[in-house]
Design an enzyme around this catalytic site. Structure first.
Site, PDB file in Angstrom:
ATOM      1  N   LEU A  69       0.824  -1.211   0.000  1.00 30.50           N
ATOM      2  CA  LEU A  69       0.000   0.000   0.000  1.00 30.50           C
ATOM      3  C   LEU A  69       0.860   1.264   0.000  1.00 30.50           C
ATOM      4  CD1 LEU A  69      -2.671  -1.160   2.618  1.00 30.50           C
ATOM      5  CD2 LEU A  69      -2.787  -1.302   0.124  1.00 30.50           C
ATOM      6  N   PRO A  70       0.248   2.411  -0.320  1.00 32.49           N
ATOM      7  CA  PRO A  70       1.048   3.632  -0.474  1.00 32.49           C
ATOM      8  C   PRO A  70       1.768   4.103   0.797  1.00 32.49           C
ATOM      9  CG  PRO A  70      -1.101   3.896  -1.529  1.00 32.49           C
ATOM     10  CD  PRO A  70      -1.142   2.600  -0.771  1.00 32.49           C
ATOM     11  N   THR A 100       6.346   0.560   1.983  1.00 34.89           N
ATOM     12  CA  THR A 100       7.374   1.338   2.671  1.00 34.89           C
ATOM     13  C   THR A 100       6.667   2.336   3.572  1.00 34.89           C
ATOM     14  OG1 THR A 100       8.860   1.140   0.789  1.00 34.89           O
ATOM     15  CG2 THR A 100       9.352   2.882   2.373  1.00 34.89           C
ATOM     16  N   LYS A 175      15.493  -0.178   5.220  1.00 34.08           N
ATOM     17  CA  LYS A 175      15.144   0.264   3.865  1.00 34.08           C
ATOM     18  C   LYS A 175      15.380   1.763   3.695  1.00 34.08           C
ATOM     19  CE  LYS A 175      12.429   1.323   0.285  1.00 34.08           C
ATOM     20  NZ  LYS A 175      11.618   1.019  -0.812  1.00 34.08           N
ATOM     21  N   LYS A 250       9.265  10.807  -0.637  1.00 36.05           N
ATOM     22  CA  LYS A 250       8.529  10.150   0.458  1.00 36.05           C
ATOM     23  C   LYS A 250       9.501   9.424   1.391  1.00 36.05           C
ATOM     24  CE  LYS A 250       5.967   5.961   1.311  1.00 36.05           C
ATOM     25  NZ  LYS A 250       5.423   4.708   0.796  1.00 36.05           N
TER      26      LYS A 250
HETATM   27  P1  NAD Z   1       0.670   2.369  -6.183  1.00 37.81           P
HETATM   28  O1  NAD Z   1       0.058   3.655  -5.782  1.00 37.81           O
HETATM   29  O2  NAD Z   1       0.951   2.087  -7.618  1.00 37.81           O
HETATM   30  O3  NAD Z   1      -0.242   1.152  -5.634  1.00 37.81           O
HETATM   31  C1  NAD Z   1      -0.917   1.140  -4.413  1.00 37.81           C
HETATM   32  C2  NAD Z   1      -2.190   0.339  -4.610  1.00 37.81           C
HETATM   33  O4  NAD Z   1      -2.828   0.185  -3.341  1.00 37.81           O
HETATM   34  C3  NAD Z   1      -3.191   0.989  -5.541  1.00 37.81           C
HETATM   35  O5  NAD Z   1      -3.595   0.072  -6.552  1.00 37.81           O
HETATM   36  C4  NAD Z   1      -4.371   1.349  -4.616  1.00 37.81           C
HETATM   37  O6  NAD Z   1      -5.627   1.277  -5.260  1.00 37.81           O
HETATM   38  C5  NAD Z   1      -4.230   0.278  -3.558  1.00 37.81           C
HETATM   39  N1  NAD Z   1      -4.870   0.595  -2.270  1.00 37.81           N
HETATM   40  C6  NAD Z   1      -4.735   1.701  -1.505  1.00 37.81           C
HETATM   41  N2  NAD Z   1      -5.466   1.586  -0.379  1.00 37.81           N
HETATM   42  C7  NAD Z   1      -6.061   0.362  -0.422  1.00 37.81           C
HETATM   43  C8  NAD Z   1      -6.934  -0.341   0.444  1.00 37.81           C
HETATM   44  N3  NAD Z   1      -7.341   0.175   1.599  1.00 37.81           N
HETATM   45  N4  NAD Z   1      -7.352  -1.561   0.072  1.00 37.81           N
HETATM   46  C9  NAD Z   1      -6.941  -2.100  -1.109  1.00 37.81           C
HETATM   47  N5  NAD Z   1      -6.123  -1.491  -1.968  1.00 37.81           N
HETATM   48  C10 NAD Z   1      -5.681  -0.266  -1.634  1.00 37.81           C
HETATM   49  O7  NAD Z   1       2.013   2.237  -5.317  1.00 37.81           O
HETATM   50  P2  NAD Z   1       3.304   1.317  -5.644  1.00 37.81           P
HETATM   51  O8  NAD Z   1       4.234   2.068  -6.539  1.00 37.81           O
HETATM   52  O9  NAD Z   1       2.831  -0.037  -6.004  1.00 37.81           O
HETATM   53  O10 NAD Z   1       3.987   1.309  -4.208  1.00 37.81           O
HETATM   54  C11 NAD Z   1       3.461   0.531  -3.131  1.00 37.81           C
HETATM   55  C12 NAD Z   1       4.430   0.615  -1.971  1.00 37.81           C
HETATM   56  O11 NAD Z   1       5.709   0.139  -2.384  1.00 37.81           O
HETATM   57  C13 NAD Z   1       4.650   2.040  -1.445  1.00 37.81           C
HETATM   58  O12 NAD Z   1       4.730   1.993  -0.060  1.00 37.81           O
HETATM   59  C14 NAD Z   1       5.976   2.443  -2.076  1.00 37.81           C
HETATM   60  O13 NAD Z   1       6.673   3.400  -1.305  1.00 37.81           O
HETATM   61  C15 NAD Z   1       6.707   1.107  -2.116  1.00 37.81           C
HETATM   62  N6  NAD Z   1       7.739   0.996  -3.150  1.00 37.81           N
HETATM   63  C16 NAD Z   1       7.484   1.426  -4.415  1.00 37.81           C
HETATM   64  C17 NAD Z   1       8.485   1.293  -5.380  1.00 37.81           C
HETATM   65  C18 NAD Z   1       8.239   1.736  -6.813  1.00 37.81           C
HETATM   66  O14 NAD Z   1       9.215   1.831  -7.584  1.00 37.81           O
HETATM   67  N7  NAD Z   1       7.008   2.003  -7.219  1.00 37.81           N
HETATM   68  C19 NAD Z   1       9.726   0.741  -5.042  1.00 37.81           C
HETATM   69  C20 NAD Z   1       9.936   0.278  -3.752  1.00 37.81           C
HETATM   70  C21 NAD Z   1       8.929   0.423  -2.805  1.00 37.81           C
END
Ligand code: NAD
Length: 303
Positions: A69-70, A100, A175, A250
Site C-alpha cells: 500500500l502507499p 514502505t 530500507k 517520500k
Molecule cells: P501504487 O500507488 O501504484 O499502488 C498502491 C495500490 O494500493 C493501488 O492500486 C491502490 O488502489 C491500492 N490501495 C490503496 N489503499 C487500499 C486499500 N485500503 N485496500 C486495497 N487497496 C488499496 O504504489 P506502488 O508504486 O505499487 O507502491 C506501493 C508501496 O511500495 C509504497 O509503499 C511504495 O513506497 C513502495 N515501493 C514502491 C516502489 C516503486 O518503484 N514504485 C519501489 C519500492 C517500494
C-alpha cells in the site's frame, strides 16, 4: 491432490503489487486479490487469481496476507482501524506488509495483531517495478525469526535477496537508511559529473575514471544519471520508468522522521530531502529519481 502451499491474499495491486502477485501465481500459489481499483483485480483474475469483493472477504481463508500500500495511514486503517482486518484474519495467520512506511506504524500494527495471535512482519522492498516484474526484489524483513522463516518461500517467489534486519520495524529502518544513502550518492555523482562536463570533459570518460577510482558507487555502476552514458539507464530515456522522484521524496521524509526520533545526525539526508523537494516542486515528481542531474545541468550559470 490437495495444494499444500499456503493460501495467499494480496491487497494493493498497484505498480509494485500487481507484478508481485503475478509472480506468486507463476510459482503455483493460490492467490486471492483485493484492490480499490476494479481493473487491477480484473488483470490478476485473468492470470489465475481469485477476485474478492472486499478486504474482509479476501483474508477470511488466507494463511498469509501480503499488503503493498502507499503509506502508513493505509496500512494502519487496513489492519487495525475501525473496520480493521484484525477482526477478520484467521488466528495464526501471517501478515507480510511490504509497503514502505514508518517503523512506528509497523511496530504498532505488529503488537496489536499479536494480541489476536496474528503474526506480522514488515518486509519492504528494494528493486522497483523492474525488480517486482522480474521477481528479483530485495526484501528487508523485520520481525520474529520463526515468522521470517515461514515467510521465506513466499518472498523467494517474488525476490532474489531476502534479509532479516531485526525485530519489528527493523525492515523499514534498514530500507530508508539505504534509500537515504542512495539519494546522497545520486546527488554527489550528479554534481561531480556536471562539474567535469563544465570543464570540458566527456561524461562517459569521467564515469569510466570514477568507476576505477575511489568515487566508484552503485549509480555509476548501474544507473548513471547523465543522459547517453548508459543506454539502458532511465537517464538515456528522458528519465522515464525506474524509481519516481516523489517516491524518493517520500522515503527521505520517512528517513528524516526516523532520524529525529533516534536523535541521529542526518545533515546529508536533510540536504537531499530539500533538493528532491525542490526538484519535485519544479514539476519532476513523476520522473525517475536520477533526473536530479538536471538540477545541476540546467542551472543558469553566472560568470
Ligand atoms: P501504487 O500507488 O501504484 O499502488 C498502491 C495500490 O494500493 C493501488 O492500486 C491502490 O488502489 C491500492 N490501495 C490503496 N489503499 C487500499 C486499500 N485500503 N485496500 C486495497 N487497496 C488499496 O504504489 P506502488 O508504486 O505499487 O507502491 C506501493 C508501496 O511500495 C509504497 O509503499 C511504495 O513506497 C513502495 N515501493 C514502491 C516502489 C516503486 O518503484 N514504485 C519501489 C519500492 C517500494
Amino acid at each position: 491432490m490437495e495444494n499444500q502451499l499456503p493460501k495467499v491474499a494480496f491487497i494493493g495491486l498497484g505498480n509494485m503489487g500487481a507484478p508481485m502477485a503475478h509472480n506468486l501465481l507463476k510459482a503455483g500459489f493460490s492467490v486471492s486479490v483485493f484492490d480499490l481499483v476494479q481493473t487491477a483485480m480484473d488483470n490478476l483474475e485473468q492470470a489465475g487469481a481469485t477476485q474478492a469483493k472486499s478486504a474482509e472477504n479476501v483474508v477470511q481463508e488466507a494463511d498469509v496476507v501480503i499488503s503493498m500500500l502507499p503509506a502508513g495511514k493505509h496500512v494502519e486503517s487496513l489492519y487495525v482501524g475501525e473496520k480493521g482486518l484484525i477482526k477478520h484474519l484467521k488466528a495464526g495467520a501471517l501478515v507480510i506488509d511490504s509497503s514502505t512506511i514508518d517503523a512506528a506504524t509497523s511496530k504498532m500494527v505488529a503488537s496489536q495483531l499479536a494480541q489476536k495471535n496474528i503474526h506480522f512482519i514488515d518486509a519492504p522492498v528494494s528493486g522497483g517495478v523492474g525488480g517486482a516484474t522480474a521477481g528479483t526484489l530485495t526484501f528487508i524483513v523485520g520481525g520474529d525469526q520463526q515468522d521470517y522463516v515461514r515467510a521465506l518461500p513466499i518472498l523467494q517467489a517474488m525476490g532474489k535477496n531476502i534479509f532479516h534486519a531485526g525485530d519489528h520495524g527493523a525492515g523499514q529502518v534498514a530500507k530508508i537508511c539505504n534509500n537515504m544513502l542512495l539519494s546522497v550518492l545520486m546527488l554527489g555523482t550528479s554534481e561531480a559529473l556536471q562539474m567535469a562536463i563544465d570543464n570540458g570533459l566527456d561524461p562517459k570518460v569521467m564515469s569510466d575514471i570514477m568507476l576505477q577510482s575511489s568515487g566508484r558507487n552503485w549509480t555509476l555502476e548501474l544507473y548513471n544519471p547523465c543522459p547517453d552514458v548508459m543506454p539502458n539507464a532511465p537517464s538515456s530515456h528522458d528519465y522515464q520508468g525506474g524509481f519516481m522522484v516523489d517516491l524518493m521524496k517520500k522515503d527521505l521524509g520517512l528517513a528524516m522522521d526516523t532520524g529525529l526520533k533516534s536523535q541521529s545526525a542526518t545533515p546529508m539526508g536533510a540536504l537531499a530531502q530539500s533538493l528532491y523537494s525542490i526538484h519535485s516542486q519544479q514539476g519532476n515528481g513523476q520522473l525517475d529519481f536520477s533526473s536530479i542531474f538536471n538540477l545541476f545541468s540546467k542551472q543558469e550559470k553566472s560568470k
